[in-house]
Write a protein that holds these residues in place. Sequence first.
Motif, PDB file in Angstrom:
ATOM      1  N   CYS A  15       7.274  -0.577  -8.667  1.00 19.97           N
ATOM      2  CA  CYS A  15       6.654  -1.222  -7.542  1.00 19.97           C
ATOM      3  C   CYS A  15       7.712  -1.932  -6.517  1.00 19.97           C
ATOM      4  N   PRO A  16       8.009  -1.510  -5.405  1.00 19.32           N
ATOM      5  CA  PRO A  16       9.055  -2.161  -4.796  1.00 19.32           C
ATOM      6  C   PRO A  16       9.017  -3.600  -4.658  1.00 19.32           C
ATOM      7  N   LEU A  17       7.776  -4.069  -4.902  1.00 21.79           N
ATOM      8  CA  LEU A  17       7.619  -5.513  -4.728  1.00 21.79           C
ATOM      9  C   LEU A  17       7.425  -6.472  -5.824  1.00 21.79           C
ATOM     10  N   ARG A  61      -4.396   3.187  -3.528  1.00 17.40           N
ATOM     11  CA  ARG A  61      -3.727   2.300  -3.114  1.00 17.40           C
ATOM     12  C   ARG A  61      -3.140   2.365  -1.435  1.00 17.40           C
ATOM     13  N   GLY A  79       0.629  -1.194   0.014  1.00 18.15           N
ATOM     14  CA  GLY A  79      -0.158   0.036  -0.146  1.00 18.15           C
ATOM     15  C   GLY A  79       0.973   1.109   0.196  1.00 18.15           C
ATOM     16  N   GLY A  88       1.718   3.082  -2.419  1.00 19.84           N
ATOM     17  CA  GLY A  88       1.265   4.160  -3.533  1.00 19.84           C
ATOM     18  C   GLY A  88       2.117   4.293  -4.711  1.00 19.84           C
ATOM     19  N   ASN A  89       3.362   3.835  -4.498  1.00 24.72           N
ATOM     20  CA  ASN A  89       4.111   4.204  -5.852  1.00 24.72           C
ATOM     21  C   ASN A  89       3.746   4.083  -7.016  1.00 24.72           C
ATOM     22  N   PHE A 130      -6.431  -2.463  -3.737  1.00 24.73           N
ATOM     23  CA  PHE A 130      -5.773  -3.014  -4.797  1.00 24.73           C
ATOM     24  C   PHE A 130      -6.605  -3.204  -5.967  1.00 24.73           C
TER      25      PHE A 130
HETATM   26  S1  SF4 Z   1       3.661   0.056  -5.639  1.00 25.88           S
HETATM   27 FE1  SF4 Z   1       3.135  -1.963  -5.236  1.00 25.88          FE
HETATM   28  S2  SF4 Z   1       3.549  -2.300  -3.224  1.00 25.88           S
HETATM   29 FE2  SF4 Z   1       3.291  -0.160  -3.512  1.00 25.88          FE
HETATM   30  S3  SF4 Z   1       0.881   0.139  -3.524  1.00 25.88           S
HETATM   31 FE3  SF4 Z   1       1.377  -0.186  -5.704  1.00 25.88          FE
HETATM   32  S4  SF4 Z   1       1.090  -2.645  -6.051  1.00 25.88           S
HETATM   33 FE4  SF4 Z   1       1.071  -2.187  -3.637  1.00 25.88          FE
END
Ligand code: SF4
Length: 370
Positions: free
Chosen positions: A351-353, A301, A266, A268-269, A321
Amino acid sequence: MGVEKVVASSSELFVGNFRDLEAIARLLQKSFDGAKLYGYKLQNDRAVFGELSSVSELPLKVADVQKPGSYRLVSGIRFRHGSGSPKVYLLPPEHAFIVVSQNYDIAELYNGVKEGAILFGIKPCDRKAIEILDRIIYGKNPVYTKRRDAVKAIVVEECLEPAETCFCSAVNAGPTISTGFDVAYARLHEDLYLFKFGSSLGEKILSRVGVKKAEESHVKEYLELVNKATSTMNTRVPSTKNVQDNLKARVNDKKFWEEVSSKCVGCGNCNYVCPTCFCIEIEDRIEDGYSKRVGMWTGCRTYTYGLVAGGHFRRDLYTRFRHFVLHKFTFYPMQVGDVGCVGCGRCSVWCPLGIDLKETLNRLTEVKVQ
Ligand code: SF4
Ligand code: SF4
């Protein structure tokens, strides 16, 4: 609003080099009283979107390697884009609507720009994103409206080789452009540019620059690259209709949304880098002896997005999401008649993930509705 909206008036292609690109910029700036150039450039080895002192600042000697959760610059000629986009110019991350002095004088209204702007070297997906923002916030957000009106000309660089995360052709946003620009160019080789015009201004500028008609071999090579880029990107995500049908069918499939959002934190990137996300929150503050009303980017997000006086209407992360995907593919079409995603891939890259929108869309249409 700056820039004629005309259908590409010619399928003709012209051939030239970097010096012609410089001449185009010079003539455009002259036509609009020294309007400033805005585009991509390198700053401290990072690709940013901002004011250009000249077109030699464009990232013409680098290529980006983009993957979900990863971005790197290497030497080459295929630069697509960085995390920023023309949104950074048109709707800055923080923008003052009004600044009032201690004497109650209005020191600044709507954070406007004093001079004209020429968006130079923006991508077809960026141009489509501006079209979407125009339909939603032009005339509603005064800062966006003023800055958009300041745009006098648009020069687009078409993408002949997409990044791994791009899918613009699948959402009708690239890799070439046919409307809404003055001049467009594509780089066949390091110093071999194909030019076309999309407005009467662009036609006049190209004829003054004196570019020559492209040879058949140039056109053939260009079309081969465009076709390859298009067919590669089209297979990366399901058709928009398929996505929309499945979104409808599984809007309440909590298990699916929890699964695809399980890694999301969450942050927000994805919202901030998305060239079509436009949500802001408004804050009144006292700063440097002035009171200011400021708009600041926010994102659907992030946790606080659904927090209102009476509680939180999207407390569970999976619902936030889900909202992002629903908004892009279901609600934008209801609001503006087109999907709100231009397939730039920024939300996946930054997205960092490394949560990949392409993967979410593919899972959406592959996994059976429970
Ligand atoms: S960048 Fe990735 S981790 Fe961050 S809010 Fe968006 S989907 Fe979720
Ligand atoms: S949703 Fe992702 S891929 Fe689509 S326009 Fe926004 S950042 Fe680009």
